[in-house]
Design a protein around this motif. Sequence first.
Motif, PDB file in Angstrom:
ATOM      1  N   VAL A 181       0.440  -1.078   0.125  1.00 42.75           N
ATOM      2  CA  VAL A 181       0.103  -0.070   0.095  1.00 42.75           C
ATOM      3  C   VAL A 181       1.256   1.449  -0.084  1.00 42.75           C
ATOM      4  N   PRO A 182       0.841   2.157  -0.611  1.00 41.43           N
ATOM      5  CA  PRO A 182       1.567   3.514  -0.603  1.00 41.43           C
ATOM      6  C   PRO A 182       1.239   4.299   0.175  1.00 41.43           C
ATOM      7  N   GLN A 183       1.114   3.856   1.363  1.00 38.84           N
ATOM      8  CA  GLN A 183       1.352   4.604   2.561  1.00 38.84           C
ATOM      9  C   GLN A 183       1.361   4.003   4.034  1.00 38.84           C
ATOM     10  N   VAL A 184       1.831   4.974   4.783  1.00 33.28           N
ATOM     11  CA  VAL A 184       2.246   4.475   5.313  1.00 33.28           C
ATOM     12  C   VAL A 184       1.386   4.459   6.600  1.00 33.28           C
ATOM     13  N   ARG A 185       1.305   3.623   6.808  1.00 32.96           N
ATOM     14  CA  ARG A 185      -0.390   3.571   8.013  1.00 32.96           C
ATOM     15  C   ARG A 185      -0.138   2.385   8.896  1.00 32.96           C
ATOM     16  N   LEU A 236      10.579   3.273   8.796  1.00 33.02           N
ATOM     17  CA  LEU A 236      10.113   4.210   9.203  1.00 33.02           C
ATOM     18  C   LEU A 236       9.965   5.542   9.115  1.00 33.02           C
ATOM     19  N   PRO A 237       9.232   6.018   8.943  1.00 38.69           N
ATOM     20  CA  PRO A 237       9.846   8.012   8.818  1.00 38.69           C
ATOM     21  C   PRO A 237       9.740   8.069  10.383  1.00 38.69           C
ATOM     22  N   LYS A 238      10.532   8.989  10.632  1.00 36.66           N
ATOM     23  CA  LYS A 238      10.293   9.911  11.955  1.00 36.66           C
ATOM     24  C   LYS A 238       9.092   9.541  13.114  1.00 36.66           C
ATOM     25  N   GLY A 239       9.326   9.136  13.892  1.00 36.90           N
ATOM     26  CA  GLY A 239       7.761   9.461  15.084  1.00 36.90           C
ATOM     27  C   GLY A 239       7.456   9.026  14.618  1.00 36.90           C
ATOM     28  N   TYR A 240       7.435   7.689  13.950  1.00 43.36           N
ATOM     29  CA  TYR A 240       6.438   6.279  14.130  1.00 43.36           C
ATOM     30  C   TYR A 240       6.670   5.012  15.669  1.00 43.36           C
ATOM     31  N   GLU A 241       8.103   5.139  15.574  1.00 46.12           N
ATOM     32  CA  GLU A 241       8.411   4.541  15.922  1.00 46.12           C
ATOM     33  C   GLU A 241       8.278   5.289  17.794  1.00 46.12           C
ATOM     34  N   GLY A 242       8.348   5.906  17.912  1.00 47.65           N
ATOM     35  CA  GLY A 242       7.902   7.007  19.041  1.00 47.65           C
ATOM     36  C   GLY A 242       6.328   6.869  19.399  1.00 47.65           C
ATOM     37  N   PRO A 297       6.309   6.490  -0.055  1.00 47.01           N
ATOM     38  CA  PRO A 297       4.443   6.324   0.485  1.00 47.01           C
ATOM     39  C   PRO A 297       4.174   7.127   1.262  1.00 47.01           C
ATOM     40  N   SER A 298       2.718   7.867   0.916  1.00 47.95           N
ATOM     41  CA  SER A 298       2.415   8.542   1.746  1.00 47.95           C
ATOM     42  C   SER A 298       1.587   8.621   2.802  1.00 47.95           C
ATOM     43  N   ARG A 299       1.500   9.868   3.575  1.00 47.55           N
ATOM     44  CA  ARG A 299       1.362   9.503   5.178  1.00 47.55           C
ATOM     45  C   ARG A 299       0.159   8.835   5.130  1.00 47.55           C
ATOM     46  N   THR A 300      -0.374   9.303   6.553  1.00 55.60           N
ATOM     47  CA  THR A 300      -1.437   8.116   7.292  1.00 55.60           C
ATOM     48  C   THR A 300      -2.811   9.025   6.120  1.00 55.60           C
ATOM     49  N   LEU A 301      -4.278   8.669   5.324  1.00 56.37           N
ATOM     50  CA  LEU A 301      -5.046   8.971   5.154  1.00 56.37           C
ATOM     51  C   LEU A 301      -6.260   8.741   6.242  1.00 56.37           C
ATOM     52  N   THR A 302      -7.096   9.804   6.560  1.00 54.98           N
ATOM     53  CA  THR A 302      -7.722   9.732   7.680  1.00 54.98           C
ATOM     54  C   THR A 302      -9.386   9.939   7.207  1.00 54.98           C
ATOM     55  N   ALA A 303     -10.634  10.035   7.887  1.00 53.20           N
ATOM     56  CA  ALA A 303     -11.486  10.629   7.324  1.00 53.20           C
ATOM     57  C   ALA A 303     -11.623  12.144   7.452  1.00 53.20           C
ATOM     58  N   HIS A 304     -10.439  12.515   8.556  1.00 53.55           N
ATOM     59  CA  HIS A 304     -10.886  13.795   8.118  1.00 53.55           C
ATOM     60  C   HIS A 304     -10.464  14.149   6.538  1.00 53.55           C
ATOM     61  N   ARG A 310      -6.744   5.150  -4.621  1.00 52.34           N
ATOM     62  CA  ARG A 310      -5.660   5.022  -4.543  1.00 52.34           C
ATOM     63  C   ARG A 310      -4.076   4.695  -4.092  1.00 52.34           C
ATOM     64  N   LEU A 311      -4.180   5.320  -3.348  1.00 51.95           N
ATOM     65  CA  LEU A 311      -3.559   5.612  -2.200  1.00 51.95           C
ATOM     66  C   LEU A 311      -3.565   4.583  -0.990  1.00 51.95           C
ATOM     67  N   GLN A 312      -4.805   4.612  -0.790  1.00 53.08           N
ATOM     68  CA  GLN A 312      -5.711   3.649   0.188  1.00 53.08           C
ATOM     69  C   GLN A 312      -5.736   2.024  -0.970  1.00 53.08           C
ATOM     70  N   SER A 313      -5.559   2.152  -1.993  1.00 54.63           N
ATOM     71  CA  SER A 313      -5.281   0.532  -2.411  1.00 54.63           C
ATOM     72  C   SER A 313      -6.467   0.223  -3.019  1.00 54.63           C
ATOM     73  N   PHE A 314      -7.369   1.288  -3.130  1.00 52.12           N
ATOM     74  CA  PHE A 314      -9.009   0.948  -4.020  1.00 52.12           C
ATOM     75  C   PHE A 314      -8.367   0.624  -5.282  1.00 52.12           C
TER      76      PHE A 314
END
Length: 499
Positions: A198-202, A229-235, A406-413, A439-443
């Motif tokens: 998936v082209p998204q870090v989720r 993983l980008p900075k922040g995800y491990e934290g 990959p993209s950042r996380t897509l949200t309902a917002h 596409r970024l969500q793999s639909f």
Amino acid sequence: MASDSNLIRYEKLTRLQRGGKARTLEICSGAGGLSLGMLKAGLDLSAHIEFDPEAAESYAHNFGEAEAYNSAWARPRDMIETTAAELVSELGFTTTAAESFDVLAAGLPCQAFARIGRSKLRSVSGEEDAFQKDPRASLYRHFLQFVEDTQPLAIIIENVPDILNFGGHNVPEEICQTLEQSGYRARYTILNAAYFGVPQVRERLFIVALADTLNQAPEFPAPTHFLNLPKGYEGSRRVALKHVSNSSRHFHPIPVPNPELPPAVGAREAIGDLPVIMEHFKDPAVIRRRKLSATLPYQANIGAISDYAHLMQTWNGFATSDHSNGHLVRLTPRDFPIFNRMKVGDDYPVARQIAEKLLVETLAEAGLTGISEDSQRYLDIRAKIVPPYDPAKFPNKWWKLDPDKPSRTLTAHMGKDTYSHIHYDSKQRRTVSVREAARLQSFPDGFQFAGAMNAAFRQIGNAVPPLLGYAVARTLLAQLGRDVSKPEVEKKVARRRAA
């Protein structure tokens, strides 16, 4: 009741091992991201429950019969007010609820998993006590009732990782303990969508439970793609895992990708073949008049498209020809020049600096360099150029996609604000379109979303990425298909039949 459960589950397993398809009921299905993954893996989508009318309509359109918009499949349902027996009756099943489903899946809202006490969680009999009156607990109680009523062989639950530290409480651990009381072996872990194509870090929390009938512990898919993983995800992981005990037999170590795997899919691979949209800064009315169902051709003469784009265009059952729809974007002309100057990876504080520089340039060009900042003319010009948000309060409000990552996380917002995903192509000066978000969500491109633009963005942001759902479902299906030894179960079934 235990003997009845064993008999029902054993007969379901026997049917599967004779070649039958795994029949799935999904609760809180949304538009059907997880369902699409399960369908691709080979599961049968037998029924679903979804409260949101537009998401329920999307589900019916993509997975139901031709008359889906007027069918029982398109009807929104509240899982609290709907029983499994009522559902199978409305859908015209000739089997009982306990006979109808092999897999129960759910993406329940996080509020459903408030801390309500282990002894209370284990009770689905309806005793009158404080926990029964807690509205935060009602969804989870009803989910347990669906487990009781449908007797599935397997259960999949998806949620946000923060559920591991919900007010200092490890809810998945409690859920697994609860399911064990009902005859399941349960495990949980965190899976990152980028590890599975998936082209998204989720990051998402998955719980998988298998009936004791199968005599095996749940497994999770191995990563197919590599990403640092980008900075922040491990934290964020460390915070989420704070209450996961090292001695927990329910926690499955988080899968780690091998660096030799193919790299994670980047944004350009994901959306680079989709139409160039530039009408908005010439004539915004062109896009405002465009409908979600309107189609545009894929880009021509761009060379070979990526493997990912090819999959999105040719997904079995959702293939397109040379056109796709969903090419709607949000329009705020004030921000087009800012998008143009932003570099990939830039966030809102950088965008605000760019806007302030544009303001200085505009005033200089108009001969107003010394104008008072308290004058109405200055304030009017500023409002047309500089966004009003405080950079200190909204540091992550904007973000420009990196084409190679990959993209950042897509949200309902995204149903309200798509500035978290600004297109990497500066010439297009815009945020992502509905189809690009999909596409970024793999639909796949043939997947249709009901409602207007905002509803489509919301459905996409709420969804489980189909390719992540596929990875989980494929692993689950492999376990359901194993020829396991069941001597104790067979003895119990034989005694039950002889009684």
